[in-house]
Design a protein around this motif. Sequence first.
Motif, PDB file in Angstrom:
ATOM      1  N   ARG A   1       8.514 -16.442  17.943  1.00 26.46           N
ATOM      2  CA  ARG A   1       9.836 -16.830  17.441  1.00 26.46           C
ATOM      3  C   ARG A   1       9.822 -18.179  16.734  1.00 26.46           C
ATOM      4  O   ARG A   1      10.571 -18.400  15.781  1.00 26.46           O
ATOM      5  CB  ARG A   1      10.833 -16.897  18.612  1.00 26.46           C
ATOM      6  CG  ARG A   1      11.069 -15.563  19.299  1.00 26.46           C
ATOM      7  CD  ARG A   1      12.008 -15.742  20.483  1.00 26.46           C
ATOM      8  NE  ARG A   1      12.065 -14.540  21.307  1.00 26.46           N
ATOM      9  CZ  ARG A   1      12.658 -14.478  22.493  1.00 26.46           C
ATOM     10  NH1 ARG A   1      13.251 -15.555  22.984  1.00 26.46           N
ATOM     11  NH2 ARG A   1      12.658 -13.354  23.185  1.00 26.46           N
ATOM     12  N   THR A   2       8.971 -19.090  17.251  1.00 26.10           N
ATOM     13  CA  THR A   2       8.977 -20.458  16.719  1.00 26.10           C
ATOM     14  C   THR A   2       7.556 -20.971  16.542  1.00 26.10           C
ATOM     15  O   THR A   2       6.709 -20.783  17.426  1.00 26.10           O
ATOM     16  CB  THR A   2       9.725 -21.413  17.677  1.00 26.10           C
ATOM     17  OG1 THR A   2      10.984 -20.846  18.024  1.00 26.10           O
ATOM     18  CG2 THR A   2       9.922 -22.772  17.049  1.00 26.10           C
TER      19      THR A   2
ATOM     20  N   LEU B   1      12.243 -16.544   7.308  1.00 27.43           N
ATOM     21  CA  LEU B   1      11.785 -17.722   8.049  1.00 27.43           C
ATOM     22  C   LEU B   1      12.698 -18.910   7.759  1.00 27.43           C
ATOM     23  O   LEU B   1      12.917 -19.265   6.603  1.00 27.43           O
ATOM     24  CB  LEU B   1      10.343 -18.080   7.648  1.00 27.43           C
ATOM     25  CG  LEU B   1       9.802 -19.395   8.220  1.00 27.43           C
ATOM     26  CD1 LEU B   1       9.603 -19.286   9.725  1.00 27.43           C
ATOM     27  CD2 LEU B   1       8.495 -19.800   7.540  1.00 27.43           C
ATOM     28  N   ARG B   2      13.201 -19.511   8.812  1.00 28.00           N
ATOM     29  CA  ARG B   2      13.984 -20.743   8.661  1.00 28.00           C
ATOM     30  C   ARG B   2      13.020 -21.915   8.811  1.00 28.00           C
ATOM     31  O   ARG B   2      12.437 -22.132   9.881  1.00 28.00           O
ATOM     32  CB  ARG B   2      15.078 -20.818   9.737  1.00 28.00           C
ATOM     33  CG  ARG B   2      15.912 -22.101   9.659  1.00 28.00           C
ATOM     34  CD  ARG B   2      16.897 -22.179  10.805  1.00 28.00           C
ATOM     35  NE  ARG B   2      17.569 -23.476  10.861  1.00 28.00           N
ATOM     36  CZ  ARG B   2      18.730 -23.749  10.289  1.00 28.00           C
ATOM     37  NH1 ARG B   2      19.349 -22.809   9.597  1.00 28.00           N
ATOM     38  NH2 ARG B   2      19.279 -24.946  10.402  1.00 28.00           N
ATOM     39  N   GLN B   3      12.843 -22.686   7.740  1.00 33.16           N
ATOM     40  CA  GLN B   3      11.933 -23.831   7.743  1.00 33.16           C
ATOM     41  C   GLN B   3      12.704 -25.113   8.026  1.00 33.16           C
ATOM     42  O   GLN B   3      13.683 -25.418   7.342  1.00 33.16           O
ATOM     43  CB  GLN B   3      11.240 -23.959   6.389  1.00 33.16           C
ATOM     44  CG  GLN B   3      10.375 -22.770   6.009  1.00 33.16           C
ATOM     45  CD  GLN B   3       9.806 -22.932   4.621  1.00 33.16           C
ATOM     46  OE1 GLN B   3       8.786 -23.598   4.420  1.00 33.16           O
ATOM     47  NE2 GLN B   3      10.451 -22.337   3.641  1.00 33.16           N
ATOM     48  N   GLU B   4      12.234 -25.850   9.015  1.00 33.10           N
ATOM     49  CA  GLU B   4      12.864 -27.120   9.354  1.00 33.10           C
ATOM     50  C   GLU B   4      11.807 -28.223   9.397  1.00 33.10           C
ATOM     51  O   GLU B   4      10.652 -27.977   9.751  1.00 33.10           O
ATOM     52  CB  GLU B   4      13.558 -27.024  10.721  1.00 33.10           C
ATOM     53  CG  GLU B   4      14.680 -25.992  10.766  1.00 33.10           C
ATOM     54  CD  GLU B   4      15.324 -25.914  12.140  1.00 33.10           C
ATOM     55  OE1 GLU B   4      14.921 -26.683  13.040  1.00 33.10           O
ATOM     56  OE2 GLU B   4      16.231 -25.078  12.324  1.00 33.10           O
TER      57      GLU B   4
ATOM     58  N   ARG C   1      11.356 -19.145  13.049  1.00 30.98           N
ATOM     59  CA  ARG C   1      11.678 -20.543  12.732  1.00 30.98           C
ATOM     60  C   ARG C   1      10.392 -21.369  12.781  1.00 30.98           C
ATOM     61  O   ARG C   1       9.550 -21.184  13.675  1.00 30.98           O
ATOM     62  CB  ARG C   1      12.675 -21.082  13.761  1.00 30.98           C
ATOM     63  CG  ARG C   1      13.160 -22.514  13.476  1.00 30.98           C
ATOM     64  CD  ARG C   1      13.895 -23.078  14.699  1.00 30.98           C
ATOM     65  NE  ARG C   1      14.944 -22.213  15.165  1.00 30.98           N
ATOM     66  CZ  ARG C   1      16.233 -22.308  14.810  1.00 30.98           C
ATOM     67  NH1 ARG C   1      16.603 -23.246  13.976  1.00 30.98           N
ATOM     68  NH2 ARG C   1      17.130 -21.465  15.302  1.00 30.98           N
ATOM     69  N   SER C   2      10.251 -22.275  11.823  1.00 26.70           N
ATOM     70  CA  SER C   2       9.150 -23.238  11.863  1.00 26.70           C
ATOM     71  C   SER C   2       9.727 -24.647  11.848  1.00 26.70           C
ATOM     72  O   SER C   2      10.707 -24.908  11.140  1.00 26.70           O
ATOM     73  CB  SER C   2       8.195 -23.045  10.678  1.00 26.70           C
ATOM     74  OG  SER C   2       8.816 -23.409   9.465  1.00 26.70           O
ATOM     75  N   ILE C   3       9.138 -25.521  12.663  1.00 22.80           N
ATOM     76  CA  ILE C   3       9.567 -26.921  12.732  1.00 22.80           C
ATOM     77  C   ILE C   3       8.328 -27.784  12.526  1.00 22.80           C
ATOM     78  O   ILE C   3       7.353 -27.672  13.274  1.00 22.80           O
ATOM     79  CB  ILE C   3      10.214 -27.244  14.094  1.00 22.80           C
ATOM     80  CG1 ILE C   3      11.395 -26.300  14.363  1.00 22.80           C
ATOM     81  CG2 ILE C   3      10.677 -28.694  14.136  1.00 22.80           C
ATOM     82  CD1 ILE C   3      11.953 -26.400  15.771  1.00 22.80           C
TER      83      ILE C   3
ATOM     84  N   CYS D   1       6.767 -19.475  21.687  1.00 30.41           N
ATOM     85  CA  CYS D   1       6.622 -20.660  20.833  1.00 30.41           C
ATOM     86  C   CYS D   1       5.146 -21.011  20.669  1.00 30.41           C
ATOM     87  O   CYS D   1       4.416 -21.141  21.658  1.00 30.41           O
ATOM     88  CB  CYS D   1       7.386 -21.837  21.443  1.00 30.41           C
ATOM     89  SG  CYS D   1       7.218 -23.374  20.510  1.00 30.41           S
TER      90      CYS D   1
ATOM     91  N   ARG E   1      15.962 -31.301  10.435  1.00 27.48           N
ATOM     92  CA  ARG E   1      16.430 -31.328  11.822  1.00 27.48           C
ATOM     93  C   ARG E   1      16.388 -32.775  12.312  1.00 27.48           C
ATOM     94  O   ARG E   1      15.366 -33.454  12.152  1.00 27.48           O
ATOM     95  CB  ARG E   1      15.543 -30.431  12.700  1.00 27.48           C
ATOM     96  CG  ARG E   1      15.868 -30.521  14.186  1.00 27.48           C
ATOM     97  CD  ARG E   1      14.988 -29.590  15.000  1.00 27.48           C
ATOM     98  NE  ARG E   1      15.474 -28.223  14.963  1.00 27.48           N
ATOM     99  CZ  ARG E   1      16.229 -27.660  15.887  1.00 27.48           C
ATOM    100  NH1 ARG E   1      16.631 -28.389  16.935  1.00 27.48           N
ATOM    101  NH2 ARG E   1      16.607 -26.404  15.799  1.00 27.48           N
TER     102      ARG E   1
ATOM    103  N   LYS F   1      15.541 -26.938   5.766  1.00 27.70           N
ATOM    104  CA  LYS F   1      16.518 -27.747   6.490  1.00 27.70           C
ATOM    105  C   LYS F   1      15.869 -28.974   7.131  1.00 27.70           C
ATOM    106  O   LYS F   1      14.685 -28.970   7.469  1.00 27.70           O
ATOM    107  CB  LYS F   1      17.178 -26.914   7.594  1.00 27.70           C
ATOM    108  CG  LYS F   1      17.814 -25.614   7.121  1.00 27.70           C
ATOM    109  CD  LYS F   1      19.044 -25.863   6.284  1.00 27.70           C
ATOM    110  CE  LYS F   1      19.729 -24.554   5.900  1.00 27.70           C
ATOM    111  NZ  LYS F   1      20.925 -24.782   5.068  1.00 27.70           N
TER     112      LYS F   1
END
Length: 463
Positions: A332-333, A234-237, A361-363, A265, A388, A386
């Motif tokens: 996906r998000t 998981l990419r955390q933003e 990915r989570s934003i 999403c 954003r 990260k």
Amino acid sequence: EEKDAFFEKPPVQDLTKSFRDINLSRPLLKAISTLGFEHPTPIQSSTIPIALLGKDICACAATGTGKTAAFMLPILERLIYRPKRIPVTRVLVLVPTRELAIQVFSVGKSLCQYTDIEFCLAAGGLDIASQEAALRRNPDIVIATPGRLVDHLHNTPSFDLQGIEILVLDEADRQIHEHFKDQMDELIRLSPKGRQTMLFSATMTDEVEELATLSLNKPIRLFINRNTDVANNLRQEFIRIRPAREDDREAIIAALCYRQFNERCLIFMPMKWQVHRLRIVLGLLGLSVDELHGNLTQLQRLEAFNRFKKGEIGILVATDLAARGLDIEGVRTVINYNIPATTKQYVHRVGRTARAGQFGRSITLVVEKERKLLKTIVKNSKTAVKSRIISPEIITKYKRKIQKIQADIKDILKAEEEEKAFRVSEMEVNKAKNLIIHEEEIHSRPKRTFIQAEKRDGNMMFM
């Protein structure tokens, strides 16, 4: 030490086995093959052999790890060899919500498609008369929410729990959180003492430990995942919102969805009216979107969930209703309108993506007062977190876009209110007509019994 003494040590486990190595009958292996599964997940590898031995289980596993099949496969294996002369309800699965009940029912039916095992779904929001008729036939497995099941026990004379051989408490922590503790205690008390019980929970709180002590007998404790870590893939933003700019949130989410994240999403928002408004905004901007929250009817919620699951819509805006238990493949998000109140809630939310080895990915939008919790999440994360950045020009652009459709948003909300008022009036008129036409029949019916829970914080709760 007392807690450790209560639990038995698990046997040595081989997590490399395939489904064919786990002693399952041909009809189940055929169903597993039809569904395209080859290797069990860790929770399935750990749970199935122990459950087949008839031992009680207390398992702590994250959402999306395959819990349903973990308890359903050993249950079905035992039921294949059940005596069939007299129908008896032998299995009860308790879940906290209608949506999860429907999901467990669906998984169970898929796994037993080559057997003659009968299921019944007993959950609120679904037709009560058809449920009563199904329960009278004593199906092999009943999947239920606690409140509705207690209602049936008091109003369906031929249905009881005396034949229960296996009891499953799924999402136990959430059932307690939803104030089902009293009903669960009653259902456990009404079930035979010699039964097998399997308790599954995403978190192991003191309340869950207490429930385990009440319901389990020499259980084996399985910690597959303590559910405090996010997936490695998981990419955390995080997007920082500066002071006095909190009203930028809607424009930021609109920009994210319009420019990049408009397929698979899932957006979480705290309030139902916010969910509805964002659905209107994104829809007017030309995006494929639906909503999921408690103000919708059961049918509307199921339709929205299924449309998103099938990929008919790209974006689903939801309250935390969908954050736990519901199995939505291929998300996906995940976008968080705000940072949840606790790290556990955050993990539950972002756990809707990056499942089964897939990238996700989570934003999350974060304001100044939420930075303390953000620091905790960053500190506990095993992967890089990260930042954003969205340029002020982009935010301004989408604020203007939303401003241009404000009149349309107001018109839609006004039309919905008028339609709702008309429907309510129409229902009242029809109700009055039916009372007049069927007055004699209505007064001759026996009264239904509804269960009154104990007082909480000075308020009486009815289930």
